[in-house]
Design a protein around this motif. Sequence first.
Motif, mmCIF file in Angstrom:
data_model
loop_
_atom_site.group_PDB
_atom_site.id
_atom_site.type_symbol
_atom_site.label_atom_id
_atom_site.label_comp_id
_atom_site.label_asym_id
_atom_site.label_seq_id
_atom_site.Cartn_x
_atom_site.Cartn_y
_atom_site.Cartn_z
ATOM 1 N N TRP A 46 4.351 -10.694 -9.957
ATOM 2 C CA TRP A 46 3.797 -9.419 -9.366
ATOM 3 C C TRP A 46 4.694 -8.380 -8.963
ATOM 4 O O TRP A 46 5.092 -8.143 -7.826
ATOM 5 N N SER A 47 5.345 -7.827 -10.009
ATOM 6 C CA SER A 47 6.398 -6.707 -9.622
ATOM 7 C C SER A 47 6.104 -5.532 -8.709
ATOM 8 O O SER A 47 6.966 -5.089 -8.037
ATOM 9 N N PRO A 48 4.716 -5.114 -8.675
ATOM 10 C CA PRO A 48 4.522 -4.047 -7.961
ATOM 11 C C PRO A 48 4.466 -4.305 -6.299
ATOM 12 O O PRO A 48 4.235 -3.450 -5.602
ATOM 13 N N ALA A 49 5.216 -5.633 -6.144
ATOM 14 C CA ALA A 49 5.279 -6.032 -4.567
ATOM 15 C C ALA A 49 6.316 -4.878 -4.180
ATOM 16 O O ALA A 49 6.253 -4.595 -2.768
ATOM 17 N N THR A 50 7.229 -4.334 -4.895
ATOM 18 C CA THR A 50 8.325 -3.604 -4.550
ATOM 19 C C THR A 50 8.326 -2.259 -5.662
ATOM 20 O O THR A 50 7.742 -2.443 -6.551
ATOM 21 N N LYS A 51 9.122 -1.424 -5.233
ATOM 22 C CA LYS A 51 9.121 -0.161 -5.959
ATOM 23 C C LYS A 51 10.244 -0.256 -6.964
ATOM 24 O O LYS A 51 10.385 0.533 -7.866
#
Length: 273
Positions: A46-51
């Motif tokens: 889940w890459s959208p956990a960070t910007k």
Amino acid sequence: MEGQSISVALISEVFYSEDALVESLMKANEEGAELAVLPELPFNAWSPATKIVNPKDAEPAGGPREMTLRNAAKKIGIAVLGGLIRELSDGHRINLALLVDANGEIIGASEKHVLPDEEGFWECDHYQPSQHPPEIIEFQRAKLGIQICSDANRPTAAQLLGAQGVQVILAPRATSPASWARWRLAYRAMALTTSAWVLSVCRPQSEFGIEIGGPSLIVNPMGDVVLETTECLSTYEIDLQEVSDARKAYPGYLDWPAETYVNGWNKVLQQQL
């Protein structure tokens, strides 16, 4: 349409290898499923956990995640809805759901239209919203549509699918357990107002400290929840006759005043220009 049905499997898992996907699809196939539905971006962390944007999170057409989906479906002989971050030729990225048939061929796709932009869900940094309205996908005996996660909370596209005769809406998602009551309400409203089945599958667990998870859900065309489960794999027989029955009842028989809506949206568009 009487007597026609489709057996579906809801698989709440994330897959980092083709072997793992094949194993889950084999179990679904053994339970009689013709179509397996995976959660949002099931081959990515889940890459959208960070910007922070990692170029390796996205791929062009024919990339490794796409081939994992296609190869696994073909090996087991089952249709599968999966998804990935597609990198386009102009450098833009989109959140793309792909539907492949039992031969591993892509038979339909849909791009995410509505992107959240908040803590743990920084999706606007990772891909762009689609400019293309969703279209009906012909699958065996059914007309399918796809709505990815937050698309459900701006239901215009689902209504467009409904006006085109959609029978089953597939809704992969990545949401927090704390917000589940709202999502459940949105999916019930989607099913009732489109007179279609709605099937949703969530990513299974928290990632990078971000709370993610929640039940898989099936809502019938009258807006009733018929399956709500936290099991990793669940199967259900979708009766397409219920779609016809719902469209003879209220609100299913109501007209779709397309011209009126187009005029209204054109006014909104002019105000935004």
